[in-house]
Design a protein around this motif. Structure first.
Motif, PDB file in Angstrom:
ATOM      1  N   UNK A  64       0.862  -1.169   0.000  1.00  0.00           N
ATOM      2  CA  UNK A  64       0.000   0.000   0.000  1.00  0.00           C
ATOM      3  C   UNK A  64       0.906   1.228   0.000  1.00  0.00           C
ATOM      4  N   UNK A  65       0.683   2.200  -0.924  1.00  0.00           N
ATOM      5  CA  UNK A  65       1.570   3.345  -1.011  1.00  0.00           C
ATOM      6  C   UNK A  65       1.447   4.307   0.163  1.00  0.00           C
ATOM      7  N   UNK A  66       0.341   4.269   0.863  1.00  0.00           N
ATOM      8  CA  UNK A  66       0.195   5.154   2.012  1.00  0.00           C
ATOM      9  C   UNK A  66      -0.743   4.503   3.006  1.00  0.00           C
ATOM     10  N   UNK A  67      -0.676   5.009   4.239  1.00  0.00           N
ATOM     11  CA  UNK A  67      -1.549   4.477   5.283  1.00  0.00           C
ATOM     12  C   UNK A  67      -1.770   5.554   6.325  1.00  0.00           C
ATOM     13  N   UNK A  68      -2.784   5.394   7.109  1.00  0.00           N
ATOM     14  CA  UNK A  68      -3.018   6.337   8.198  1.00  0.00           C
ATOM     15  C   UNK A  68      -1.843   6.262   9.149  1.00  0.00           C
ATOM     16  N   UNK A  89       7.035   5.472  -2.898  1.00  0.00           N
ATOM     17  CA  UNK A  89       5.705   5.622  -3.493  1.00  0.00           C
ATOM     18  C   UNK A  89       5.247   7.084  -3.565  1.00  0.00           C
ATOM     19  N   UNK A  90       6.058   8.003  -3.057  1.00  0.00           N
ATOM     20  CA  UNK A  90       5.657   9.411  -2.987  1.00  0.00           C
ATOM     21  C   UNK A  90       5.328   9.961  -4.370  1.00  0.00           C
ATOM     22  N   UNK A 126       6.888  18.391  -1.546  1.00  0.00           N
ATOM     23  CA  UNK A 126       7.890  18.747  -0.541  1.00  0.00           C
ATOM     24  C   UNK A 126       8.570  17.501   0.017  1.00  0.00           C
ATOM     25  N   UNK A 127       7.793  16.453   0.247  1.00  0.00           N
ATOM     26  CA  UNK A 127       8.370  15.202   0.739  1.00  0.00           C
ATOM     27  C   UNK A 127       9.335  14.619  -0.290  1.00  0.00           C
ATOM     28  N   UNK A 128       8.970  14.688  -1.558  1.00  0.00           N
ATOM     29  CA  UNK A 128       9.846  14.181  -2.620  1.00  0.00           C
ATOM     30  C   UNK A 128      11.166  14.947  -2.624  1.00  0.00           C
ATOM     31  N   UNK A 129      11.077  16.256  -2.444  1.00  0.00           N
ATOM     32  CA  UNK A 129      12.304  17.065  -2.389  1.00  0.00           C
ATOM     33  C   UNK A 129      13.132  16.694  -1.161  1.00  0.00           C
TER      34      UNK A 129
END
Length: 121
Positions: free
Chosen positions: A1-5, A30-31, A101-104
């Motif tokens: 899963x690419x993201x989760x709570x 996965x960002x 921003x997270x990717x950077x």
């Protein structure tokens, strides 16, 4: 899963629209994928709003009071739907900006540019 709570201490807190925050924990690899997918959704909703929003509103089918009232009610509902969809686009944009921003932060932008350049060569 690419993201989760994520828990309350997770980075990337975003406004939830109700005065609190919603937090996502995205796996670093996965960002960019999630960002692209959300950009596609946002662009699709924006295109729909740009091309179809006015068509959601009703025009009276007759001069009688019932037709006038029905058209008014439908148009008011359409206005509300348009406002909600616009707010959704704004929220998606905020999430996309946070993912950017997270990717950077993870240095993923440079990695992706390098991979894209190599694939085109």
């Amino acid at each position: 899963m690419p993201f989760m709570a994520a828990g309350p201490d997770a980075a990337g807190a975003l406004p939830d629209g109700g005065g609190g925050t919603t937090k996502l924990k995205v796996q670093p690899d996965k960002v960019l994928q999630l960002k692209r997918e959300l950009e596609d959704v946002r662009d699709e909703v924006q295109t729909f709003l740009r091309n179809e929003a006015e068509g959601l509103k009703a025009r009276p089918q007759g001069a009688d009071p019932v037709s006038q009232d029905a058209a008014k009610a439908i148009s008011e509902n359409a206005d509300t739907a348009i406002e909600v969809a616009d707010a959704y686009v704004q929220r998606l944009t905020a999430v996309i900006d946070a993912l950017d921003q997270a990717a950077k932060t993870y240095g993923l932008v440079e990695d992706t540019n390098t991979v894209d350049f190599r694939q085109r060569s």
